[in-house]
Scaffold this motif. Structure first.
Motif, mmCIF file in Angstrom:
data_model
loop_
_atom_site.group_PDB
_atom_site.id
_atom_site.type_symbol
_atom_site.label_atom_id
_atom_site.label_comp_id
_atom_site.label_asym_id
_atom_site.label_seq_id
_atom_site.Cartn_x
_atom_site.Cartn_y
_atom_site.Cartn_z
ATOM 1 N N ARG A 1 0.826 -1.207 0.000
ATOM 2 C CA ARG A 1 0.000 0.000 0.000
ATOM 3 C C ARG A 1 0.861 1.260 0.000
ATOM 4 N NH1 ARG A 1 -4.712 -1.180 4.543
ATOM 5 N NH2 ARG A 1 -5.902 -2.727 3.358
ATOM 6 N N TYR A 2 1.922 1.254 0.800
ATOM 7 C CA TYR A 2 2.824 2.413 0.836
ATOM 8 C C TYR A 2 3.423 2.664 -0.550
ATOM 9 C CZ TYR A 2 6.980 5.182 1.616
ATOM 10 O OH TYR A 2 7.951 6.153 1.514
ATOM 11 N N PHE B 1 -0.454 5.018 -0.788
ATOM 12 C CA PHE B 1 -1.497 5.159 0.226
ATOM 13 C C PHE B 1 -0.930 5.854 1.459
ATOM 14 C CE2 PHE B 1 -4.305 1.266 -1.047
ATOM 15 C CZ PHE B 1 -4.317 1.699 -2.357
ATOM 16 N N THR B 2 -1.745 6.668 2.107
ATOM 17 C CA THR B 2 -1.369 7.360 3.340
ATOM 18 C C THR B 2 -2.539 7.288 4.319
ATOM 19 O OG1 THR B 2 -2.166 9.480 2.497
ATOM 20 C CG2 THR B 2 0.184 8.981 2.155
ATOM 21 N N THR C 1 -6.017 4.800 4.860
ATOM 22 C CA THR C 1 -6.001 3.869 3.726
ATOM 23 C C THR C 1 -4.730 3.020 3.722
ATOM 24 O OG1 THR C 1 -5.111 5.557 2.240
ATOM 25 C CG2 THR C 1 -7.496 5.263 2.250
ATOM 26 N N LEU C 2 -3.688 3.498 4.371
ATOM 27 C CA LEU C 2 -2.460 2.714 4.502
ATOM 28 C C LEU C 2 -2.631 1.601 5.532
ATOM 29 C CD1 LEU C 2 0.583 2.215 3.975
ATOM 30 C CD2 LEU C 2 1.059 3.971 5.695
#
Length: 190
Positions: free
Chosen positions: A155-156, A160-161, A164-165
């Motif tokens: 995700r990273y 994504f942050t 949502t991460l």
């Protein structure tokens, strides 16, 4: 770059010339402190990096402090799994996730190795990732699993942050649970 540091309680070398020993130094009865600075020996946590003392004398080192502007070290391209100088979700992220799911051989690497790879096959990628395993516990819950650490890294890498991460991707016993802390930690692995 400093690869290894050994402090002893006696002189080890004498004379006019000295040939440095190759590779990591070893511990012996005269060793007071031994830092080999391997990936598994360095811990990044909340902006501090520490290195384990391999002498058994418990002199853990704190890196990146002591003078203005000092920063903790980064391990070069740790999650550049295929070793091509670029970290992307559909190559390095996918290789990590497959490794966490215990894929081997062609199922580990098929269509997941980037152009210009330095590590191009399972025979080189698997041992590389095995050597990094301790550093890949992204949520710091004491275990490395595909649906926590693997998903957080993937995700990273997709950008994504915040929630949502991390939503649904943290271990129950995480010590590193905040999205900002996890992003900072993964940045240290890039």
């Amino acid at each position: 770059y400093l690869d290894t540091l050994r402090i002893s309680d006696s002189a080890r070398y004498s004379g006019d010339s000295f040939t440095p020993p190759p590779g990591d130094l070893s511990d012996d009865a005269n060793t007071v402190v031994l830092f080999n600075f391997a990936v598994d020996d360095i811990t990044f946590d909340q902006g501090t990096a520490t290195v384990a003392d391999l002498s058994g004398n418990m002199h853990t080192g704190t890196l990146g402090i002591g003078f203005p502007g000092a920063t903790f070290p980064r391990i070069p391209s740790t999650i550049d799994v295929d070793g091509n100088g670029s970290i992307t979700p559909l190559t390095d992220g996918l290789l990590l996730l497959r490794y966490f799911f215990s894929f081997t051989g062609a199922t580990l690497t098929s269509a997941a190795v980037g152009t210009g790879c330095g590590r191009c096959d399972a025979a080189s990628i698997h041992p590389y990732l095995s050597s990094l395993l301790g550093a890949l516990d992204v949520d710091s819950d004491g275990s490395v699993t595909p649906l926590t650490d693997g998903l957080l890294i993937l995700r990273y890498l997709f950008g994504f942050t915040g929630a949502t991460l991390t939503t649904g991707a943290l271990g129950n016993d995480c010590d590193r649970c905040e999205a900002g802390d996890i992003a900072t930690y993964i940045q240290g692995l890039e």
